[in-house]
Design a protein around this motif. Structure first.
Motif, PDB file in Angstrom:
ATOM      1  N   PRO A 120      10.427 -47.937 -17.316  1.00  0.00           N
ATOM      2  CA  PRO A 120      10.825 -46.795 -18.145  1.00  0.00           C
ATOM      3  C   PRO A 120      11.680 -47.242 -19.317  1.00  0.00           C
ATOM      4  O   PRO A 120      12.096 -48.398 -19.403  1.00  0.00           O
ATOM      5  CB  PRO A 120      11.648 -45.938 -17.167  1.00  0.00           C
ATOM      6  N   ASN A 121      11.947 -46.328 -20.242  1.00  0.00           N
ATOM      7  CA  ASN A 121      12.897 -46.621 -21.306  1.00  0.00           C
ATOM      8  C   ASN A 121      13.986 -45.558 -21.333  1.00  0.00           C
ATOM      9  O   ASN A 121      13.876 -44.511 -20.681  1.00  0.00           O
ATOM     10  CB  ASN A 121      12.211 -46.786 -22.668  1.00  0.00           C
ATOM     11  N   THR A 122      15.047 -45.824 -22.064  1.00  0.00           N
ATOM     12  CA  THR A 122      16.224 -44.946 -22.002  1.00  0.00           C
ATOM     13  C   THR A 122      16.003 -43.534 -22.550  1.00  0.00           C
ATOM     14  O   THR A 122      16.716 -42.620 -22.117  1.00  0.00           O
ATOM     15  CB  THR A 122      17.431 -45.586 -22.712  1.00  0.00           C
ATOM     16  N   PRO A 123      15.059 -43.272 -23.473  1.00  0.00           N
ATOM     17  CA  PRO A 123      14.840 -41.879 -23.860  1.00  0.00           C
ATOM     18  C   PRO A 123      14.387 -40.976 -22.723  1.00  0.00           C
ATOM     19  O   PRO A 123      14.335 -39.749 -22.874  1.00  0.00           O
ATOM     20  CB  PRO A 123      13.752 -41.992 -24.948  1.00  0.00           C
ATOM     21  N   THR A 124      14.099 -41.588 -21.561  1.00  0.00           N
ATOM     22  CA  THR A 124      13.840 -40.803 -20.354  1.00  0.00           C
ATOM     23  C   THR A 124      14.988 -39.835 -20.086  1.00  0.00           C
ATOM     24  O   THR A 124      14.794 -38.741 -19.558  1.00  0.00           O
ATOM     25  CB  THR A 124      13.663 -41.760 -19.154  1.00  0.00           C
ATOM     26  N   GLN A 125      16.187 -40.247 -20.483  1.00  0.00           N
ATOM     27  CA  GLN A 125      17.394 -39.443 -20.225  1.00  0.00           C
ATOM     28  C   GLN A 125      17.325 -38.079 -20.887  1.00  0.00           C
ATOM     29  O   GLN A 125      17.907 -37.115 -20.393  1.00  0.00           O
ATOM     30  CB  GLN A 125      18.623 -40.211 -20.722  1.00  0.00           C
ATOM     31  N   ILE A 126      16.590 -37.971 -21.987  1.00  0.00           N
ATOM     32  CA  ILE A 126      16.502 -36.682 -22.683  1.00  0.00           C
ATOM     33  C   ILE A 126      15.081 -36.128 -22.669  1.00  0.00           C
ATOM     34  O   ILE A 126      14.740 -35.242 -23.452  1.00  0.00           O
ATOM     35  CB  ILE A 126      17.011 -36.796 -24.134  1.00  0.00           C
ATOM     36  N   GLY A 127      14.257 -36.646 -21.751  1.00  0.00           N
ATOM     37  CA  GLY A 127      12.939 -36.064 -21.547  1.00  0.00           C
ATOM     38  C   GLY A 127      11.855 -36.513 -22.500  1.00  0.00           C
ATOM     39  O   GLY A 127      10.753 -35.948 -22.489  1.00  0.00           O
ATOM     40  N   VAL A 128      12.113 -37.524 -23.323  1.00  0.00           N
ATOM     41  CA  VAL A 128      11.104 -38.003 -24.269  1.00  0.00           C
ATOM     42  C   VAL A 128      10.858 -39.500 -24.080  1.00  0.00           C
ATOM     43  O   VAL A 128      10.591 -40.229 -25.027  1.00  0.00           O
ATOM     44  CB  VAL A 128      11.492 -37.693 -25.734  1.00  0.00           C
ATOM     45  N   GLY A 129      10.956 -39.932 -22.826  1.00  0.00           N
ATOM     46  CA  GLY A 129      10.770 -41.337 -22.530  1.00  0.00           C
ATOM     47  C   GLY A 129       9.318 -41.709 -22.346  1.00  0.00           C
ATOM     48  O   GLY A 129       8.405 -40.879 -22.432  1.00  0.00           O
ATOM     49  N   LEU A 130       9.108 -42.976 -22.076  1.00  0.00           N
ATOM     50  CA  LEU A 130       7.774 -43.512 -21.759  1.00  0.00           C
ATOM     51  C   LEU A 130       7.957 -44.491 -20.615  1.00  0.00           C
ATOM     52  O   LEU A 130       8.804 -45.387 -20.683  1.00  0.00           O
ATOM     53  CB  LEU A 130       7.175 -44.210 -22.986  1.00  0.00           C
ATOM     54  N   THR A 131       7.172 -44.305 -19.564  1.00  0.00           N
ATOM     55  CA  THR A 131       7.238 -45.196 -18.410  1.00  0.00           C
ATOM     56  C   THR A 131       5.867 -45.790 -18.136  1.00  0.00           C
ATOM     57  O   THR A 131       4.890 -45.050 -17.985  1.00  0.00           O
ATOM     58  CB  THR A 131       7.721 -44.440 -17.153  1.00  0.00           C
ATOM     59  N   GLY A 132       5.809 -47.102 -18.090  1.00  0.00           N
ATOM     60  CA  GLY A 132       4.591 -47.783 -17.666  1.00  0.00           C
ATOM     61  C   GLY A 132       4.613 -47.950 -16.158  1.00  0.00           C
ATOM     62  O   GLY A 132       5.667 -48.239 -15.574  1.00  0.00           O
ATOM     63  N   LEU A 133       3.461 -47.777 -15.499  1.00  0.00           N
ATOM     64  CA  LEU A 133       3.379 -47.829 -14.044  1.00  0.00           C
ATOM     65  C   LEU A 133       2.286 -48.795 -13.613  1.00  0.00           C
ATOM     66  O   LEU A 133       1.209 -48.836 -14.212  1.00  0.00           O
ATOM     67  CB  LEU A 133       3.048 -46.442 -13.469  1.00  0.00           C
ATOM     68  N   PHE A 134       2.564 -49.553 -12.543  1.00  0.00           N
ATOM     69  CA  PHE A 134       1.536 -50.409 -11.951  1.00  0.00           C
ATOM     70  C   PHE A 134       1.622 -50.324 -10.438  1.00  0.00           C
ATOM     71  O   PHE A 134       2.692 -50.461  -9.849  1.00  0.00           O
ATOM     72  CB  PHE A 134       1.694 -51.873 -12.363  1.00  0.00           C
ATOM     73  N   ALA A 135       0.455 -50.111  -9.808  1.00  0.00           N
ATOM     74  CA  ALA A 135       0.373 -50.078  -8.352  1.00  0.00           C
ATOM     75  C   ALA A 135      -0.787 -50.951  -7.900  1.00  0.00           C
ATOM     76  O   ALA A 135      -1.857 -50.945  -8.520  1.00  0.00           O
ATOM     77  CB  ALA A 135       0.180 -48.648  -7.857  1.00  0.00           C
ATOM     78  N   GLY A 136      -0.587 -51.673  -6.818  1.00  0.00           N
ATOM     79  CA  GLY A 136      -1.657 -52.485  -6.259  1.00  0.00           C
ATOM     80  C   GLY A 136      -2.691 -51.620  -5.558  1.00  0.00           C
ATOM     81  O   GLY A 136      -2.508 -50.403  -5.385  1.00  0.00           O
ATOM     82  N   ASN A 137      -3.755 -52.237  -5.121  1.00  0.00           N
ATOM     83  CA  ASN A 137      -4.839 -51.508  -4.468  1.00  0.00           C
ATOM     84  C   ASN A 137      -4.438 -50.917  -3.122  1.00  0.00           C
ATOM     85  O   ASN A 137      -5.136 -50.043  -2.590  1.00  0.00           O
ATOM     86  CB  ASN A 137      -6.047 -52.432  -4.277  1.00  0.00           C
ATOM     87  N   ASP A 138      -3.331 -51.401  -2.558  1.00  0.00           N
ATOM     88  CA  ASP A 138      -2.892 -50.905  -1.254  1.00  0.00           C
ATOM     89  C   ASP A 138      -2.085 -49.615  -1.342  1.00  0.00           C
ATOM     90  O   ASP A 138      -1.709 -49.045  -0.312  1.00  0.00           O
ATOM     91  CB  ASP A 138      -2.042 -51.978  -0.557  1.00  0.00           C
TER      92      ASP A 138
END
Length: 272
Positions: A120-138
């Motif tokens: 995530p990035n800090t603009p998450t604090q005011i609702g305009v952030g961007l978060t990259g997500l990665f999950a394995g196949n499990d």
């Protein structure tokens, strides 16, 4: 949103940003716990958001459905060893640490775990952030959905197919607010040097940055180059400023900065 019990191990700026996003979206404060060795940070979180706070990582994790790891990468093994005595098989673990690969966490916790890496990035604090997500196949669809719903309270989320792509997310979004702040700092300093009061210079610079970002977002059919050209009259003041940036090789400087950011993330993966 299902009110799962969420605990944050670590109470730094990024954890605070995510907690703020959760609370602002209507998440119940009593469903959130933060654990941290520094009491002042915990006191501030309790005062500002009404969440539970503790210095006991194990106790916080034991009662949680979701554990968010928000400590520095070099402390991750220590935290993993602290929590390794718990049965984590029914818990979702979300990490927001840069540079520590998913496979390392099973070693840290001495058991197989359900882990999703996020950036995530800090603009998450005011609702305009961007978060990259990665999950394995499990990772199940339900756990992916749970993680996405939690992180989306702070803004937009984007899943990446390869874990290595999180390093690009770090350079593009996780670290980039600092780039823009540096640019704004430089603009304001120049205006102050020219005689403008700092408060007025800051107001103008930050509003211009906000407007430019919104124009880019609201005009996805226009290239960024076209948006720039739309502001740049031939032979005018903007053209002179842009030419100066080009003469200074701004594009190469930005490329070098982002490349070095990614390289550092790769170095950290080898360290930890």
């Amino acid at each position: 949103m299902s009110q799962k019990k969420v605990c944050f191990i670590g109470a730094g700026n990024m954890a605070r940003s995510i907690i703020s996003g959760l609370i602002n979206s209507g998440y119940a404060p009593e469903s959130i716990t933060a654990s941290n060795p520094s009491q002042p940070k915990l006191d501030a979180l309790n005062k500002d958001f009404g969440i539970k706070v503790t210095n006991d990582n194990v106790g916080a994790a034991a009662t949680a459905d979701v554990i968010v790891l928000g400590v520095k990468p070099h402390l991750m093994q220590q935290v993993g060893e602290q929590l390794s005595g718990l049965d984590l098989s029914t818990k979702l673990i979300i990490t927001i640490a840069a540079g520590v690969t998913a496979k390392r966490y099973s070693d840290f916790f001495k058991q197989e775990i359900k882990l999703i890496r996020t950036m995530p990035n800090t603009p998450t604090q005011i609702g305009v952030g961007l978060t990259g997500l990665f999950a394995g196949n499990d990772i199940s669809a339900d756990n992916k959905s749970l993680c996405e719903s939690l992180m989306a309270t702070g803004g937009e989320v984007i899943w990446v197919d390869k874990e290595d792509d999180l390093n690009q997310v770090i350079a593009l979004a996780g670290s980039s607010p600092a780039y823009f702040f540096l640019f704004l700092e430089s603009m304001v300093a120049s205006a102050v040097k020219g005689g403008m009061p700092e408060a007025s210079a800051r107001e103008m610079a930050q509003q211009a940055a906000l407007g430019a970002a919104l124009m880019a977002k609201q005009n996805p059919d226009l290239s960024l180059a076209q948006l720039r050209e739309n502001v740049t009259s031939k032979g005018g003041t903007t053209a002179q400023a842009v030419a100066t940036f080009e003469e200074g090789n701004l594009r190469a400087l930005v490329d070098n900065a982002m490349t070095n950011c990614i390289a550092r993330a790769q170095e950290m993966a080898k360290q930890y």
